[in-house]
Each structure stands twice: as structure tokens, then as C-alpha cells.
Scaffold this motif. Sequence first.
Motif, PDB file in Angstrom:
ATOM      1  N   GLU A 277       0.826  -1.222   0.000  1.00  0.00           N
ATOM      2  CA  GLU A 277       0.000   0.000   0.000  1.00  0.00           C
ATOM      3  C   GLU A 277       0.854   1.264   0.000  1.00  0.00           C
ATOM      4  O   GLU A 277       0.338   2.362  -0.197  1.00  0.00           O
ATOM      5  N   ALA A 278       2.156   1.102   0.248  1.00  0.00           N
ATOM      6  CA  ALA A 278       3.034   2.264   0.384  1.00  0.00           C
ATOM      7  C   ALA A 278       4.108   2.316  -0.704  1.00  0.00           C
ATOM      8  O   ALA A 278       5.114   3.019  -0.555  1.00  0.00           O
ATOM      9  N   ALA A 279       3.890   1.611  -1.793  1.00  0.00           N
ATOM     10  CA  ALA A 279       4.895   1.622  -2.868  1.00  0.00           C
ATOM     11  C   ALA A 279       5.146   3.036  -3.384  1.00  0.00           C
ATOM     12  O   ALA A 279       6.264   3.381  -3.783  1.00  0.00           O
ATOM     13  N   THR A 280       4.102   3.870  -3.359  1.00  0.00           N
ATOM     14  CA  THR A 280       4.269   5.220  -3.895  1.00  0.00           C
ATOM     15  C   THR A 280       5.020   6.154  -2.948  1.00  0.00           C
ATOM     16  O   THR A 280       5.253   7.309  -3.293  1.00  0.00           O
ATOM     17  N   TYR A 281       5.402   5.671  -1.776  1.00  0.00           N
ATOM     18  CA  TYR A 281       6.342   6.461  -0.975  1.00  0.00           C
ATOM     19  C   TYR A 281       7.633   6.672  -1.785  1.00  0.00           C
ATOM     20  O   TYR A 281       8.304   7.697  -1.645  1.00  0.00           O
ATOM     21  N   TYR A 282       7.969   5.683  -2.606  1.00  0.00           N
ATOM     22  CA  TYR A 282       9.172   5.800  -3.435  1.00  0.00           C
ATOM     23  C   TYR A 282       8.954   6.778  -4.574  1.00  0.00           C
ATOM     24  O   TYR A 282       9.884   7.438  -5.026  1.00  0.00           O
ATOM     25  N   LEU A 283       7.718   6.881  -5.048  1.00  0.00           N
ATOM     26  CA  LEU A 283       7.397   7.925  -6.024  1.00  0.00           C
ATOM     27  C   LEU A 283       7.551   9.297  -5.376  1.00  0.00           C
ATOM     28  O   LEU A 283       8.115  10.226  -5.984  1.00  0.00           O
ATOM     29  N   THR A 284       7.050   9.437  -4.153  1.00  0.00           N
ATOM     30  CA  THR A 284       7.182  10.714  -3.446  1.00  0.00           C
ATOM     31  C   THR A 284       8.647  11.101  -3.312  1.00  0.00           C
ATOM     32  O   THR A 284       9.026  12.256  -3.561  1.00  0.00           O
ATOM     33  N   MET A 285       9.473  10.135  -2.925  1.00  0.00           N
ATOM     34  CA  MET A 285      10.907  10.416  -2.811  1.00  0.00           C
ATOM     35  C   MET A 285      11.498  10.792  -4.175  1.00  0.00           C
ATOM     36  O   MET A 285      12.314  11.723  -4.274  1.00  0.00           O
ATOM     37  N   ALA A 286      11.073  10.094  -5.217  1.00  0.00           N
ATOM     38  CA  ALA A 286      11.611  10.356  -6.562  1.00  0.00           C
ATOM     39  C   ALA A 286      11.220  11.751  -7.052  1.00  0.00           C
ATOM     40  O   ALA A 286      12.042  12.470  -7.642  1.00  0.00           O
ATOM     41  N   ILE A 287       9.960  12.147  -6.819  1.00  0.00           N
ATOM     42  CA  ILE A 287       9.525  13.481  -7.249  1.00  0.00           C
ATOM     43  C   ILE A 287      10.309  14.559  -6.506  1.00  0.00           C
ATOM     44  O   ILE A 287      10.778  15.540  -7.109  1.00  0.00           O
ATOM     45  N   ALA A 288      10.467  14.381  -5.207  1.00  0.00           N
ATOM     46  CA  ALA A 288      11.225  15.374  -4.429  1.00  0.00           C
ATOM     47  C   ALA A 288      12.660  15.480  -4.939  1.00  0.00           C
ATOM     48  O   ALA A 288      13.198  16.587  -5.094  1.00  0.00           O
ATOM     49  N   SER A 289      13.269  14.349  -5.209  1.00  0.00           N
ATOM     50  CA  SER A 289      14.644  14.351  -5.712  1.00  0.00           C
ATOM     51  C   SER A 289      14.726  15.041  -7.072  1.00  0.00           C
ATOM     52  O   SER A 289      15.654  15.813  -7.340  1.00  0.00           O
ATOM     53  N   ALA A 290      13.753  14.787  -7.928  1.00  0.00           N
ATOM     54  CA  ALA A 290      13.742  15.391  -9.266  1.00  0.00           C
ATOM     55  C   ALA A 290      13.545  16.907  -9.193  1.00  0.00           C
ATOM     56  O   ALA A 290      14.149  17.664  -9.949  1.00  0.00           O
ATOM     57  N   ILE A 291      12.689  17.354  -8.271  1.00  0.00           N
ATOM     58  CA  ILE A 291      12.482  18.799  -8.108  1.00  0.00           C
ATOM     59  C   ILE A 291      13.755  19.452  -7.589  1.00  0.00           C
ATOM     60  O   ILE A 291      14.141  20.547  -8.031  1.00  0.00           O
ATOM     61  N   LYS A 292      14.418  18.794  -6.664  1.00  0.00           N
ATOM     62  CA  LYS A 292      15.681  19.347  -6.158  1.00  0.00           C
ATOM     63  C   LYS A 292      16.720  19.426  -7.290  1.00  0.00           C
ATOM     64  O   LYS A 292      17.490  20.388  -7.376  1.00  0.00           O
ATOM     65  N   GLU A 293      16.709  18.424  -8.140  1.00  0.00           N
ATOM     66  CA  GLU A 293      17.684  18.413  -9.226  1.00  0.00           C
ATOM     67  C   GLU A 293      17.340  19.435 -10.315  1.00  0.00           C
ATOM     68  O   GLU A 293      18.202  20.161 -10.793  1.00  0.00           O
ATOM     69  N   GLY A 294      16.069  19.484 -10.696  1.00  0.00           N
ATOM     70  CA  GLY A 294      15.672  20.311 -11.842  1.00  0.00           C
ATOM     71  C   GLY A 294      14.998  21.622 -11.494  1.00  0.00           C
ATOM     72  O   GLY A 294      14.784  22.461 -12.363  1.00  0.00           O
ATOM     73  N   GLY A 295      14.615  21.795 -10.231  1.00  0.00           N
ATOM     74  CA  GLY A 295      14.003  23.048  -9.812  1.00  0.00           C
ATOM     75  C   GLY A 295      12.524  23.145 -10.134  1.00  0.00           C
ATOM     76  O   GLY A 295      11.843  22.148 -10.412  1.00  0.00           O
ATOM     77  N   ASP A 296      12.028  24.393 -10.103  1.00  0.00           N
ATOM     78  CA  ASP A 296      10.600  24.650 -10.265  1.00  0.00           C
ATOM     79  C   ASP A 296      10.056  24.191 -11.614  1.00  0.00           C
ATOM     80  O   ASP A 296       8.874  23.903 -11.745  1.00  0.00           O
ATOM     81  N   GLU A 297      10.924  24.171 -12.625  1.00  0.00           N
ATOM     82  CA  GLU A 297      10.470  23.718 -13.948  1.00  0.00           C
ATOM     83  C   GLU A 297       9.874  22.308 -13.864  1.00  0.00           C
ATOM     84  O   GLU A 297       8.839  22.013 -14.469  1.00  0.00           O
ATOM     85  N   VAL A 298      10.511  21.454 -13.089  1.00  0.00           N
ATOM     86  CA  VAL A 298      10.032  20.080 -12.933  1.00  0.00           C
ATOM     87  C   VAL A 298       8.734  20.066 -12.127  1.00  0.00           C
ATOM     88  O   VAL A 298       7.749  19.412 -12.492  1.00  0.00           O
ATOM     89  N   ARG A 299       8.724  20.796 -11.021  1.00  0.00           N
ATOM     90  CA  ARG A 299       7.526  20.809 -10.171  1.00  0.00           C
ATOM     91  C   ARG A 299       6.302  21.303 -10.937  1.00  0.00           C
ATOM     92  O   ARG A 299       5.230  20.682 -10.877  1.00  0.00           O
ATOM     93  N   LEU A 300       6.452  22.395 -11.678  1.00  0.00           N
ATOM     94  CA  LEU A 300       5.311  22.973 -12.393  1.00  0.00           C
ATOM     95  C   LEU A 300       4.848  22.083 -13.534  1.00  0.00           C
ATOM     96  O   LEU A 300       3.649  22.001 -13.832  1.00  0.00           O
ATOM     97  N   ALA A 301       5.773  21.404 -14.198  1.00  0.00           N
ATOM     98  CA  ALA A 301       5.387  20.498 -15.283  1.00  0.00           C
ATOM     99  C   ALA A 301       4.529  19.356 -14.752  1.00  0.00           C
ATOM    100  O   ALA A 301       3.506  18.985 -15.352  1.00  0.00           O
ATOM    101  N   LEU A 302       4.926  18.804 -13.606  1.00  0.00           N
ATOM    102  CA  LEU A 302       4.151  17.713 -13.016  1.00  0.00           C
ATOM    103  C   LEU A 302       2.817  18.237 -12.478  1.00  0.00           C
ATOM    104  O   LEU A 302       1.763  17.623 -12.699  1.00  0.00           O
ATOM    105  N   GLU A 303       2.855  19.353 -11.772  1.00  0.00           N
ATOM    106  CA  GLU A 303       1.638  19.921 -11.185  1.00  0.00           C
ATOM    107  C   GLU A 303       0.575  20.207 -12.248  1.00  0.00           C
ATOM    108  O   GLU A 303      -0.619  19.992 -12.022  1.00  0.00           O
ATOM    109  N   ASN A 304       1.026  20.689 -13.400  1.00  0.00           N
ATOM    110  CA  ASN A 304       0.081  21.085 -14.451  1.00  0.00           C
ATOM    111  C   ASN A 304      -0.134  19.991 -15.486  1.00  0.00           C
ATOM    112  O   ASN A 304      -0.681  20.249 -16.564  1.00  0.00           O
ATOM    113  N   LEU A 305       0.307  18.778 -15.163  1.00  0.00           N
ATOM    114  CA  LEU A 305       0.043  17.599 -16.007  1.00  0.00           C
ATOM    115  C   LEU A 305       0.482  17.817 -17.445  1.00  0.00           C
ATOM    116  O   LEU A 305      -0.203  17.432 -18.400  1.00  0.00           O
TER     117      LEU A 305
END
Length: 468
Positions: A221-249
Motif C-alpha cells: 500500500e506504500a509503494a508510492t512512498y518511493y514515487l514521493t521520494m523520486a519526485i522530491a529528488s527530481a524537483i531538487k535536481e531540476g528546480g521549479d520547472e520540474v515541479r510545475l510540469a508535473l503539477e500542471n500535467l
Amino acid sequence: MDKQPATLQRRDFLRGALATAILLPLGGTLASCVGGGGGATTTGGPVTADNPFGMAANSTVDAVIFKGGYGIEYTEFAGKLVEKQQKGSTVKVTAATNIAQTLQPRFVAGNPPDVIDNSGAGLIGINTIREQLADLTDVIEAKNYEGKVIKDTLYPGVVEPGTFDGKFVQLNYVLTVYAVWYSAALFEANGWTPPKTWAEALDLGAKAKEQGKYLFGWGTEAATYYLTMAIASAIKEGGDEVRLALENLEADCWSKPAVQDVLKGLKAIIDAGYVKPGGAGTQFTAAQAQWSNSEDFILYPSGGWIENEMKTQTKDGFKMTGAPEPTVSADSALPYSALHSTAGEGFIVPSQGKNVGGGKEFLRSMLSNDAAVNFAKTTFSSTIVKDTIPEDGFGSTALVSQVKMLNDAGTDVFSWSFIDLYGLNTDLLVLWNTFLQGGSDVATLTKGMQDISDKVRNDDSVDKVTVK
């Protein structure tokens, strides 16, 4: 497991509502026998300094609280404060593990509770009910039980996550820090340090294997904890560009280089055999006990609720401690100390509730210093109320590390909401269980996640929220 966002999609909620409405004539017959039925609002009382929302005298507050990693005892404590503050009042706290399923019939009948902790895997998508919720601006503009204006006692950034189309409808009470958790005692004994990059994580996996341990493990039930970690790592690496792209689908958002580099880093760890097998068939708290009790694996991504959730299944002397998520490179857009943190446990007050003033008074009590300190002391987590945690974290190494991570991050704190907002978690869980058990590659995972994002983006029945 408090932050498992799997909301009902708007059309699913409406479909369920229709089914419930069809059943109402039979249910209504029973309700009429017990004097139930919905929607009769309690007449309010006078608005005074001690009663800022005009809660009716001798009235009852009906609170339905998600029972997850934090339990419900902290809300019962707050309820007692309301009864003390508003003499003659009664607060009825009811626990629920699936908020949407439990409350959908009551919303359909026009008889929702006065206040709800809308959290957990079965939370109600705010998109589906936001027009039926009371504005909570007056709550944070009121004075708390200690006589201070509430908004002046809160951490910054509390209002924005709960504001939709300019209306503040959700008070996120718990300041959740997401991290990679480990045993400081085990790490000290072996001379290990938390990995700052995915390359360091791979190296640490080899060292753990030498000790007969895995680097990571997971429960179904918690496999997506690893997705959460991956998204956070990607945002740290790529910045707001990554966060906004994911947020806005956005189209091809999951193919952003930073996202791909993180997924490749995690895939290398999986292929090296550093992830404990069998997680897809293991209940998540049992898997977590393999980390906190038997120490089969040494790192676990989760939120700050993890200590409280596992307090009866944690090895003595474990020294649970959090570290920020790894970055891909040393020159990432955000530093390693940048932190995924947001306020969680979304409390809402339905505008059709019988006692709207009582629902708001309940929130005022939760924002009092006494209630916030009680929450931190009993759950080892922080609320959005500042200055409630002593230096020793009430003896909690996990809580001390959360405060340290927040201080180290400074203004480099970020979050996202698209998974919660659009109810994507259930579909994503399938993909991530397969990926973690070595059943798919990065390309397959990427296509699967993009298909899920594209499906929502192209569905005209789903209201979209543009994030800037």
C-alpha cells in the motif's frame, strides 16, 4: 500512513452520489423513525470575544476524524478544550478510516458533520466539495485561547495550500516533513552516513549487503512512498520547472531529464538487488517493521508520522532520524538540504453542517498552544503552530531531526498537490509495486505515469487547477 492520497475523482464521487441518492427513499424511512435526516442548522449564539464564531449555547459539535498514523486522541483532547471554553457544549469525535466512503451519504443527504479531518487513502477530493465548504479565513483571524491572533502564531505558507479559487477552505494542521528515515544507532555502529546522491545510495547499498541487509524495502500500500521520494529528488535536481510540469500535467512531464535521472538511479539500486524482495505482497506496516524492528533494510522514505505509526514496532535504541532526499548531482538546482514539507491532515468545515460555528470553534481549540503542544508530545510530529517543540523533542530523535531539517532547508521548502488533487495514487500504486519488484523498466514506468497524467489532462469532466 497518513499521506496516502487516493481521492475519488469528481465523476466517481458523483456516480457514487447518484447510487446513494437512489437508495435514499429506503434509508430515509429508517432515518425518519429515529428523528434523523439532515440539514437542520443549529441557531447560532451571539458573537463575542470568547465566542468569535457565534457557536450556539449548549450545542454539540459533530467531528469525524481520519484515524491514521496520528490516531484520534489529539482531536479528543481538543474537543475537551472546546467543552471547557464553551460551557455546556459537547464534542462528539468519531473515527473513520475511509472518509469518502463514510461521509458520501451524509453529503448527499445534506447532513455533513460540523468538522472533518479529510485525510488518508480514502479522502474526499476537495475538487468535488469545495463549493460546499465554509471559508476559514475568520478562524485564523480570530484570537486563540491564549489571546493571540492565530495567524501570527503559525508557520508561513499555511493558507495557500488550502485555498482554492481564492477561498480558504482547508486548514492543514500537521506540518509534515518528508525524509529518508534511518536508525542513527545502526549507522553510527557501521560508520555509515545518509546518501546525498543516488550514486552514494548505490554505494551504501553495497555496504549494507555486506552486513546481510538491504538498502530499501516497501509494503504494497506504500509503494508510492518511493514515487514521493523520486519526485522530491527530481524537483531538487531540476528546480521549479520540474515541479510545475508535473503539477500542471504537462505532456511528457515524466520525461524531464531530472525525473529520468532519478528513476535511473533508483532502477540501478533495484537491479543491483539492494531492495528487499516481496514488498508487493507485504502489508505496509509489516514491511515497515522489517525496517524499524528487524532492520532487514536500512533506509525508508516516509513522512514525519512514521515514528508514531511504528512506535510499538521499533527496536529499542533505534534512534529514528530523518535525512533529506538524495539529489542526482552535486550541482542540483536546489541544494541537498532542500526539503519536501507541507501541512497535512486537511480539516474542513462543511457550510451545510448543523453547527458551523461549533466546527470553527473546534479548529480554534486545535490551534491553541495547549492542543498543539499535546499533539507534538503525543505523536512526535509538529503542527502548523510555531514554538511548541522543545530542544529535546520530548525525547524523540525523529522530531529533533525534523526541526533540524527545517532549519537547514531555510526557504528551500517545496511541495506539490497534483496527486492529491486528481486522485492518482491508486493507479500509480500498481505501476510502482511492479517497478520496485523489478517487473518493469524506467521506460515502462514513465509511459504508465504519463498515461495517467494525460488521461486526467484530457478529461473535460475533471476541473483543473493551474499551478504557477
